[in-house]
Design a protein around this motif. Structure first.
Motif, mmCIF file in Angstrom:
data_model
loop_
_atom_site.group_PDB
_atom_site.id
_atom_site.type_symbol
_atom_site.label_atom_id
_atom_site.label_comp_id
_atom_site.label_asym_id
_atom_site.label_seq_id
_atom_site.Cartn_x
_atom_site.Cartn_y
_atom_site.Cartn_z
ATOM 1 N N PRO A 21 -0.728 -7.377 -13.284
ATOM 2 C CA PRO A 21 -1.655 -6.337 -12.839
ATOM 3 C C PRO A 21 -1.262 -5.785 -11.479
ATOM 4 N N TYR A 22 -1.524 -4.506 -11.317
ATOM 5 C CA TYR A 22 -1.137 -3.820 -10.089
ATOM 6 C C TYR A 22 -2.284 -3.880 -9.090
ATOM 7 N N SER A 23 -1.946 -4.173 -7.828
ATOM 8 C CA SER A 23 -2.948 -4.183 -6.766
ATOM 9 C C SER A 23 -2.321 -3.556 -5.531
ATOM 10 N N GLY A 24 -2.839 -2.399 -5.131
ATOM 11 C CA GLY A 24 -2.274 -1.733 -3.951
ATOM 12 C C GLY A 24 -2.249 -0.244 -4.169
ATOM 13 N N ARG A 67 4.017 2.015 -2.876
ATOM 14 C CA ARG A 67 3.446 2.037 -1.510
ATOM 15 C C ARG A 67 3.100 3.478 -1.175
ATOM 16 N N PHE A 68 2.437 3.664 -0.039
ATOM 17 C CA PHE A 68 2.134 5.010 0.436
ATOM 18 C C PHE A 68 3.448 5.775 0.695
ATOM 19 N N VAL A 100 -1.632 -5.352 5.345
ATOM 20 C CA VAL A 100 -1.333 -4.080 4.688
ATOM 21 C C VAL A 100 0.183 -3.877 4.778
ATOM 22 N N VAL A 101 0.829 -3.879 3.614
ATOM 23 C CA VAL A 101 2.294 -3.774 3.611
ATOM 24 C C VAL A 101 2.669 -2.302 3.462
ATOM 25 N N GLY A 102 3.364 -1.764 4.454
ATOM 26 C CA GLY A 102 3.724 -0.346 4.434
ATOM 27 C C GLY A 102 4.900 -0.028 3.534
ATOM 28 N N PRO A 113 9.650 -5.020 1.616
ATOM 29 C CA PRO A 113 8.973 -6.329 1.593
ATOM 30 C C PRO A 113 8.233 -6.593 0.289
ATOM 31 N N LEU A 114 7.677 -5.554 -0.314
ATOM 32 C CA LEU A 114 6.940 -5.765 -1.569
ATOM 33 C C LEU A 114 7.884 -6.191 -2.680
#
Ligand code: GLY
Length: 422
Positions: free
Chosen positions: A262-265, A286-287, A69-71, A75-76
């Motif tokens: 496509p978006y995933s997250g 991200r969140f 899980v990338v916060g 990094p993304l």
């Protein structure tokens, strides 16, 4: 399931707390993590280069992570998601190309234009533009100037001001750093942060929240990463979330699929709710922080299951998310000097600081005596819950009353206007 969370702040503390409560989670790791996470997860401080895809793959393989899980966004945007997927590791978070929705404001504008999503009028200025061109572009905006660094700027990229000289200075500073600038028209209306789990064209919204971005009470002072938040929004029309999903998030998700990225997250839609409804201020990949700390505290459904379904491409089969009744408020305790130059090292005391039901750690370290000390600009996220917004506010401020940190400050009006924003 063995889960690795990348990051070290308040958002990651909230994710770790939520994941730890889900029986699907068998083991939790954090990179680099934070001393405050140690009760719930194994920290890996030697893996602090979270934007280095090879290092993150190395750690994921070393611990046998079944889900990463990338916060944070960095990094993304650097491609950590791509590298992990290439290594056969499941990831919650978009690939580099899709993370451009946050990594480039102009890219986000292009996606919105193609998807027919309402957003602010914008004009790009590229490095090398003459002074006359910059002045001419600024003349097309105002009296509120919204000046954005096109790329990632760690919460320091946006200046909103009525002062043309300040606007021009920010344009010059961003261009001098080699980045394009985006000028935008100012969107009227209260802000909404809506987080959606997105898996291709499947979009599942979480509760809507509102952030408070200015440093001081009454929305005064400089922009920050966020000084507090509340959720849900009593003033948002009943169909508000559905309208944002239908008018903004689904069209964007479809456009990303159409583009072959496509978006995933987690897709974070930052919006202004104007007379006509939602208009997009920005997207994040991200969140959000600190809204996540409030939103996840009301989630009743298992978090690991939801993130795993998103990462596995089975979000359309996830049972409907269930939420606790009531409200949650987060108030950020910031270090002296934040956001310009936060002072590190102040000792933090108070019984609640080791209780993640009340306090999530955003920027802390431990000194040789084992005391928690300030190690970042936003130091703690302090949580309150209640049957109504006032009770939730009172809860958060009561916790803050019991915490001491020399030079620390917080806003006293988080959620105060939550009843009557329209
Ligand atoms: N709270 C604003 C952000 O996460 O970008």
């Amino acid at each position: 399931m063995r889960i690795l969370v990348i990051g070290s702040g308040g958002r990651e503390h909230a994710l770790i707390k939520g994941l730890a409560a889900d029986p699907l989670t068998t083991e939790l790791h954090a990179a680099p993590g934070s001393p405050a996470f140690a009760e719930l997860a194994t920290n890996h401080p030697e893996y602090s280069q979270v934007d280095d895809p090879a290092r993150m793959v190395e750690l994921a393989e070393k611990i046998g992570a079944e889900l990463v899980v990338v916060g944070p966004e960095v990094p993304l945007v650097a491609g950590v998601g791509d590298a992990l997927r290439a290594a056969g590791v499941k990831v919650f978070g978009p690939n580099k190309a899709a993370a451009q929705i946050e990594g480039s404001k102009q890219f986000a504008k292009d996606v919105m234009a193609a998807a027919g999503v309402a957003t602010a009028r914008a004009e790009q200025i590229t490095p090398g533009a003459s002074g006359e061109d910059i002045d001419a572009a600024l003349a097309n905006f105002g009296p509120n100037y919204v000046v954005k660094d096109d790329g990632l700027a760690g919460g320091k990229g946006v200046v909103v001001t009525q002062d043309l000289t300040e606007a021009r200075a920010h344009v010059d500073a961003v261009l001098a750093a080699g980045n394009p600038v985006l000028l935008e028209s100012f969107l009227e209306g209260p802000e909404v942060s809506l987080f959606c789990l997105v898996d291709g064209e499947t979009v599942v919204p979480l509760l809507p929240a509102q952030d408070h971005k200015r440093a001081f009470d009454n929305d005064e002072g400089p922009n920050t990463g966020g000084m507090g938040a509340y959720t849900p929004l009593p003033w948002l029309p009943e169909d508000g979330v559905k309208r944002i999903v239908d008018e903004v998030c689904v069209p964007v998700a479809k456009e990303m699929v159409r583009r072959g990225t496509p978006y995933s997250g987690l897709l974070y839609a930052g919006l202004a709710w104007g007379a006509q409804g939602p208009s997009v201020v920005e997207f994040n990949c991200r969140f959000g922080d600190p809204e996540t700390q409030a939103v996840l505290s009301l989630l009743e459904s298992p978090l690991a299951q939801a993130l795993d379904a998103t990462a596995s491409g089975t979000l359309d089969q996830l049972p409907e998310l269930q939420w606790k009744d009531g409200y949650a408020v987060i108030v950020v305790l910031a270090a002296e000097g934040y956001p310009a130059s936060p002072v590190k090292g102040a000792v933090i005391s108070g019984d609640a600081i080791t209780d993640p039901e009340k306090v999530l750690h955003a920027g802390t370290a431990q000194n040789d005596a084992g005391e928690f000390v300030a190690a970042g600009g936003r130091v703690l996220s302090v949580l309150g819950h209640g049957a109504d917004l006032d009770a939730a506010r009172a809860g958060a401020y009561a916790v803050l009353d019991g915490i001491d940190m020399e030079g620390g400050f917080y806003r006293t009006d988080i959620g105060a206007k939550g009843h009557d924003q329209l």
